[in-house]
Design a protein around this motif. Structure first.
Motif, PDB file in Angstrom:
ATOM      1  N   GLU A   1       0.811  -1.248  -0.047  1.00  0.00           N
ATOM      2  CA  GLU A   1       0.193  -0.095  -0.059  1.00  0.00           C
ATOM      3  C   GLU A   1       0.836   1.180   0.045  1.00  0.00           C
ATOM      4  O   GLU A   1       0.424   2.163  -0.576  1.00  0.00           O
TER       5      GLU A   1
ATOM      6  N   LYS B   1       1.433   2.269  -3.445  1.00  0.00           N
ATOM      7  CA  LYS B   1       0.055   2.638  -3.874  1.00  0.00           C
ATOM      8  C   LYS B   1      -0.049   4.181  -3.453  1.00  0.00           C
ATOM      9  O   LYS B   1      -0.574   5.148  -4.490  1.00  0.00           O
TER      10      LYS B   1
ATOM     11  N   LEU C   1      -2.660  -2.939  -5.962  1.00  0.00           N
ATOM     12  CA  LEU C   1      -1.946  -1.915  -6.950  1.00  0.00           C
ATOM     13  C   LEU C   1      -2.793  -1.905  -8.309  1.00  0.00           C
ATOM     14  O   LEU C   1      -2.703  -1.068  -8.897  1.00  0.00           O
TER      15      LEU C   1
END
Lengths: 356, 356
Positions: free
Chosen positions: A90, A93, A117
Motif C-alpha cells: 500500500e 500505491k 495496485l
C-alpha cells in the motif's frame, strides 16, 4: 532519493534475516530511505541493533504477518489492510515508496499486489520476471509462475514488459527478445507461441529487437536478453535449472572429497572453486519482479539469507531508479497507439467494434 | 538372442560414427545380431574394418538416406519404403528385429515410425521418453517432445507407459510416478494435470506407485522413477537441464584455468574431475525411447559419437530383452479392463453410452 518499502515479516526467517538484509542494502545505497512494516514485538530489539538503518527509515507497526503456507485467498481475507505484506504494498500505491520488497509467500504477495495496485490498463495478467545467470551475463525470463497458459496477446505483452525491464536493468537501448519454443521439426510449437511471434514481428517495435524462437538450452547460453514464455513452462524451466545446478554441485562435492589427492587439489584450487560458487550463488540473482502492476513489487526467495535479501533490494533499487513502471507504461502506450487508428476516426470505430 | 535393426545413415556423421558404435555394442552384448540398413557406397569399406560385426549382421542395401534437416512430410514422401530409416523400422514390423536404433532426425523418425508401426490400440499419441541422470541414479521423463499438449487421459497413458519402461529398464516392481507441475500456491497447475492426478489415483493401478505432483527441481533429485508431462514442457525442461550442465561445466573450466595454483589443483584432482565428467557425460544417457507404438524405436542424439551410439543400442537391448512392448500392452490392457465393466453387461452398455 529512492524510497523502498519493506515487509519485515516475510520469508522463512522473518525479521532475523530481513532486517540485516536491509542494513546491508543501505550500506550499498546510501541514497535510499526505507519504510518498514513489521510486528513490533518481533522487530524492535533487532532494529535497535542497526542505528544507521533506524536513522534512515520509518517503522510502521502492523497487527499481523501473512504466514508462508497461507493460501492467497486466506491471506487476503485475514491480512488485507492490516498485515505487513498488505501495508508494505500500500505504501507504493500511496506514493510513499517507489518499490516494495517482500520475501513472503508468492501466491499471497501476488494476490495482494493485484488487489492493491491493480494491473496496468492494457494488461490482463501480470507476470513474474526472473533474472537468469547466463554465460554472457544475465537475461530476464518471464513469466516464471504468475499465470498458467498465455494467449498470443499476453505473450506479446510479456515481451514488451520484459524488454522494458531489460532496458531498466541492463541499461541497453533495444534488448533482444526470444520466445521459448521447442525445436523438434515435426511439432512446430504451440499455436499461441507461433501467433505471438507473428504479432511481434508485425508490430515492428522499436523498443525491442525480436530475435525469434529460442529453446531451453538458449537460456543458459544467454542467446537473448529477454526470454518470453507462459508461467507453467517458465516455472518448470527455472526450477529445473536450479535443480540441475544443485545436482552438479553435489556431484562435484562428492568427487572432490573422494581421494586425498583430490582434496589437496581442491585446497590448491580453492580460489577457483570460490569463483564457481559465486557464479552459482542463487542469492546473487535473488529477486523476482512482478510486471504489469501499477507499481514495482519485488519478491525475494523465502529461504534466502541477509545477503540474498539485500540482492533483492538491489534489484528493486535499480528498477525504481531507472523508472521501470514508467518505461513499461510508455512501451505499452506506444504499441497500442500504433495498433489502433487515431481515436474518433471511422477506422478507429470499426476497429473498436471489431474488438467487441 | 536379441536382434537389433540399425539405420546406418542417421546422425550428423552417419556410418562413420554409427558403424563403430554398433561394433562397440556388439563387444558388450555378444548375444546380439544386427540387421543393418545403409547406402552401400558409404558403408562397405567401413564395415570391412569390423569383421566380428560383419559375422553377426546382415547388411541391406538401400537407395537413399533421410537427411538431418528434412521435414517429416518430405522425408515420408521421399523415403517411404526405400530409405534406410524406413526399412530399419520395417524390420521391426516384419518381426525380423526386436528393436530399431537410429540417430536420424527426430521428426522424420517419429513420422515414419508412426506410419509404419502404428500406435497401440488404446494409445492416441506416442511419447518420447528420456533417461534422466539424477542424484539417486536415473529417472524416466516423458514426453520430451513427441506431442504438444496432452489431455488428462493422455497423461495417464504416459504414466502407464513410463511405468512399464521403468520396470523394463530399472527392473523394479512398482516404480513411483509423479506428474510435473508448478508449486506456486495461487496457480494450482494446469487443469489437465490435476485431472490426470485424480484419474491416476482413482484407477488404483498396481503397476505403478503414484506419488503426486513433482516440480522442476525434483527432476535432478530423482524424487520419483518416472516424471510425466506433455511434450512442450518436457522438451524445454530437458534442454534447460542440458544447457545448465554445459553452462556450469564452462564456468568450471574457466575458473580452473585462471591461476597457476588452480591449474595445479586441477591436475592433482584430475581423477575427481574425470568422475564428474563421466557423471555429466550426455553420451551415457543417450537414447530416447518412442513409447506407444507397436514396436520399440530408439532415437540416438544426432550429434553423438560411437560411444554414445553404443549407449543408445544398450538402451534398445535392455528394452527388447525385458519385453518393453509386451509390458506396455499388458499394463494398458489391465487398466482398460478395470476401467470398463465386463463387455455386454448393462453397466458396460451405459458406460459406453456415457462415453459417447
Amino acid at each position: 532519493m529512492i524510497r523502498i518499502s519493506i515487509d519485515l515479516m516475510g520469508g522463512d526467517f522473518g525479521p532475523e534475516v530481513v532486517i540485516p538484509g536491509v542494513a546491508k542494502a543501505l550500506d550499498r545505497h546510501p541514497d535510499v530511505t526505507f519504510v518498514l512494516f513489521g510486528v513490533k514485538a518481533d522487530c524492535q530489539a533487532l532494529l535497535d541493533q542497526y542505528p544507521k538503518l533506524k536513522a534512515k527509515s520509518v517503522f510502521h507497526e502492523c497487527e499481523l504477518a501473512v504466514s508462508m503456507d497461507e493460501k492467497p485467498s486466506q491471506a487476503l481475507r485475514r491480512g488485507r489492510y492490516i498485515s505487513t505484506m498488505w501495508r508494505s504494498i500500500e505504501a507504493v500505491k500511496a506514493g510513499e515508496a517507489d518499490v516494495v520488497v517482500s520475501a513472503g509467500n508468492t501466491g499471497a504477495l501476488m494476490a495482494m499486489a493485484k488487489f492493491c495496485l491493480r494491473t496496468m490498463a492494457s494488461i490482463e495478467r501480470p507476470a513474474i520476471a526472473a533474472i537468469w545467470p547466463t554465460l554472457k551475463g544475465e537475461s530476464i525470463v518471464l513469466d516464471v509462475g504468475a499465470t498458467i497458459g498465455a494467449d498470443s496477446q499476453q505473450l506479446l505483452d510479456f515481451a514488451l514488459m520484459g524488454g522494458a525491464m531489460a532496458r531498466a536493468l541492463f541499461e541497453i537501448d533495444r534488448p533482444t527478445v526470444g520466445l521459448l519454443n521447442v525445436g523438434v521439426e515435426e511439432i512446430k510449437g504451440q499455436e499461441e507461441v507461433r501467433e505471438a511471434g507473428r504479432m511481434i514481428r508485425e508490430a515492428n517495435l522499436d523498443t525491442i529487437d525480436y530475435f525469434g524462437f529460442v529453446e531451453g538450452n538458449d537460456l543458459g547460453k544467454g542467446t537473448v536478453d529477454v526470454v518470453v514464455t507462459e508461467g507453467y513452462t517458465g516455472n518448470i524451466a527455472l526450477k529445473t535449472a536450479e535443480g540441475t545446478a544443485r545436482q552438479i554441485a553435489e556431484y562435484l562435492r562428492a568427487a572432490m572429497s573422494r581421494t586425498w589427492l583430490a582434496k589437496l587439489g581442491y585446497v590448491l584450487a580453492k580460489s577457483a572453486f570460490d569463483l564457481l560458487r559465486e557464479k552459482l550463488d542463487p542469492r546473487k540473482v535473488n529477486g523476482g519482479v512482478f510486471l504489469g502492476l501499477n507499481g514495482i513489487v519485488i519478491k525475494s526467495h523465502g529461504g534466502t539469507d541477509a545477503e540474498g535479501f539485500a540482492a533483492a533490494i538491489d534489484v528493486g533499487y535499480d528498477m525504481a531508479r531507472n523508472g521501470l513502471t514508467q518505461k513499461i507504461e510508455n512501451d505499452l502506450k506506444k504499441y497500442h497507439a500504433k495498433r489502433l487508428p487515431p481515436a474518433g476516426t471511422e477506422a478507429d470505430i470499426s476497429a473498436r467494434v471489431e474488438e467487441i
